[in-house]
Motif scaffolding. Sequence first.
Motif, PDB file in Angstrom:
ATOM      1  N   VAL A   2      -6.488   7.678   8.091  1.00  0.00           N
ATOM      2  CA  VAL A   2      -5.432   7.521   7.089  1.00  0.00           C
ATOM      3  C   VAL A   2      -5.991   6.723   5.910  1.00  0.00           C
ATOM      4  N   TRP A   3      -5.722   7.223   4.702  1.00  0.00           N
ATOM      5  CA  TRP A   3      -6.118   6.530   3.476  1.00  0.00           C
ATOM      6  C   TRP A   3      -4.913   5.748   2.945  1.00  0.00           C
ATOM      7  N   TRP A   4      -5.075   4.437   2.775  1.00  0.00           N
ATOM      8  CA  TRP A   4      -4.040   3.570   2.203  1.00  0.00           C
ATOM      9  C   TRP A   4      -4.553   2.998   0.883  1.00  0.00           C
ATOM     10  N   GLN A   5      -3.794   3.185  -0.173  1.00  0.00           N
ATOM     11  CA  GLN A   5      -4.208   2.763  -1.509  1.00  0.00           C
ATOM     12  C   GLN A   5      -3.300   1.631  -1.992  1.00  0.00           C
ATOM     13  N   SER A   6      -3.881   0.601  -2.596  1.00  0.00           N
ATOM     14  CA  SER A   6      -3.056  -0.483  -3.126  1.00  0.00           C
ATOM     15  C   SER A   6      -2.164   0.055  -4.241  1.00  0.00           C
ATOM     16  N   ILE A   7      -0.919  -0.390  -4.260  1.00  0.00           N
ATOM     17  CA  ILE A   7       0.028   0.084  -5.267  1.00  0.00           C
ATOM     18  C   ILE A   7      -0.274  -0.520  -6.629  1.00  0.00           C
ATOM     19  N   GLU A   8      -0.718  -1.770  -6.642  1.00  0.00           N
ATOM     20  CA  GLU A   8      -1.087  -2.461  -7.873  1.00  0.00           C
ATOM     21  C   GLU A   8      -2.533  -2.944  -7.755  1.00  0.00           C
ATOM     22  N   LYS A   9      -3.065  -3.448  -8.849  1.00  0.00           N
ATOM     23  CA  LYS A   9      -4.348  -4.125  -8.781  1.00  0.00           C
ATOM     24  C   LYS A   9      -4.195  -5.395  -7.955  1.00  0.00           C
TER      25      LYS A   9
ATOM     26  N   VAL B 188       0.821  -1.208   0.000  1.00  0.00           N
ATOM     27  CA  VAL B 188       0.000   0.000   0.000  1.00  0.00           C
ATOM     28  C   VAL B 188       0.857   1.261   0.000  1.00  0.00           C
ATOM     29  N   ARG B 189       0.216   2.351  -0.384  1.00  0.00           N
ATOM     30  CA  ARG B 189       0.831   3.677  -0.327  1.00  0.00           C
ATOM     31  C   ARG B 189      -0.137   4.613   0.393  1.00  0.00           C
ATOM     32  N   CYS B 190       0.385   5.412   1.309  1.00  0.00           N
ATOM     33  CA  CYS B 190      -0.428   6.409   2.007  1.00  0.00           C
ATOM     34  C   CYS B 190      -0.734   7.554   1.042  1.00  0.00           C
ATOM     35  N   VAL B 191      -2.032   7.858   0.865  1.00  0.00           N
ATOM     36  CA  VAL B 191      -2.419   8.896  -0.089  1.00  0.00           C
ATOM     37  C   VAL B 191      -3.114  10.084   0.568  1.00  0.00           C
ATOM     38  N   ASN B 192      -3.476   9.965   1.850  1.00  0.00           N
ATOM     39  CA  ASN B 192      -4.102  11.100   2.527  1.00  0.00           C
ATOM     40  C   ASN B 192      -4.102  10.836   4.031  1.00  0.00           C
TER      41      ASN B 192
END
Length: 269
Positions: free
Chosen positions: A71-78, A59-63
């Motif tokens: 905290v918003w964590w977004q997957s780096i890949e599908k 994951v990558r922190c995006v907000n």
Amino acid sequence: MEKGQQSIRGGIQDVLCPFTDWYCTQGADDTPSHMGSEANDIIGERSGIRYPYYAPVDVRCVNINRTYAFVWWQSIEKVRLADGSIDYVTFLCGHDNVINCYVGQSIKQGVKIGNMGNAGKATGVHCHIEVGRGKQDDWFPNEDGVYCIPNQMKLEDAFFMDNTNIIRGVAEWKYLKDVKVKNQKVLNLSPEADSWRVYPLDKAPVVGNECGVLAPSQFDGLSYTILDYARPNIAIIKTKDFGKVQIYIGNDVLDMFTITDTAIYQLVN
């Protein structure tokens, strides 16, 4: 999931439940703060303990909203979700008392991303968790006036519950065995490649740790069945001379290999 747990099948990471224990104290669409939302509040086996939780995938922190401790964590890949779909996904986690991550930070699957807490607008130590399909970096009020992440998913459609102790929370939970992955693919190394390093399974696949070198050009190309992935762009294959090894197949060498359903070159068993 357990600390350090990872799962990648067919080159795609599986979304693991971030908690070692699942004790739901407030479920989806529950009054007052979850109305119209798929959010759950989760505590551990013992109330009041700031249990850690872990990255469900890379994951990558995006907000970060420090006022409400979200905290918003977004997957780096599908990634592969528990409903069998493959997509990007965002995890919204709330109430950690010490938010020491930063926007842009990347964390590997199985590594701690936070602790349960009572920061922000919270009653008792817990983790507020929501999952949104796709790449999300904000929240908006729904029809009930509750702020939540867009494109929300039911959590039982998102998380594989392997190695999570379900104490309270009735749902149609899925496990890795419940979602089958397509047949194994074949890695084809181009005859244009003079050499290709391979690495033991118990060491990082970096220069200096190699246990041998393959020579595709000497055999007019080589093909290997992909047994698994250690992580994205790191395949596991079985070679004749070195046994099971790791091999790097990143985008920077994309023109030197292909992944297909059947072998293009001599298949090494």
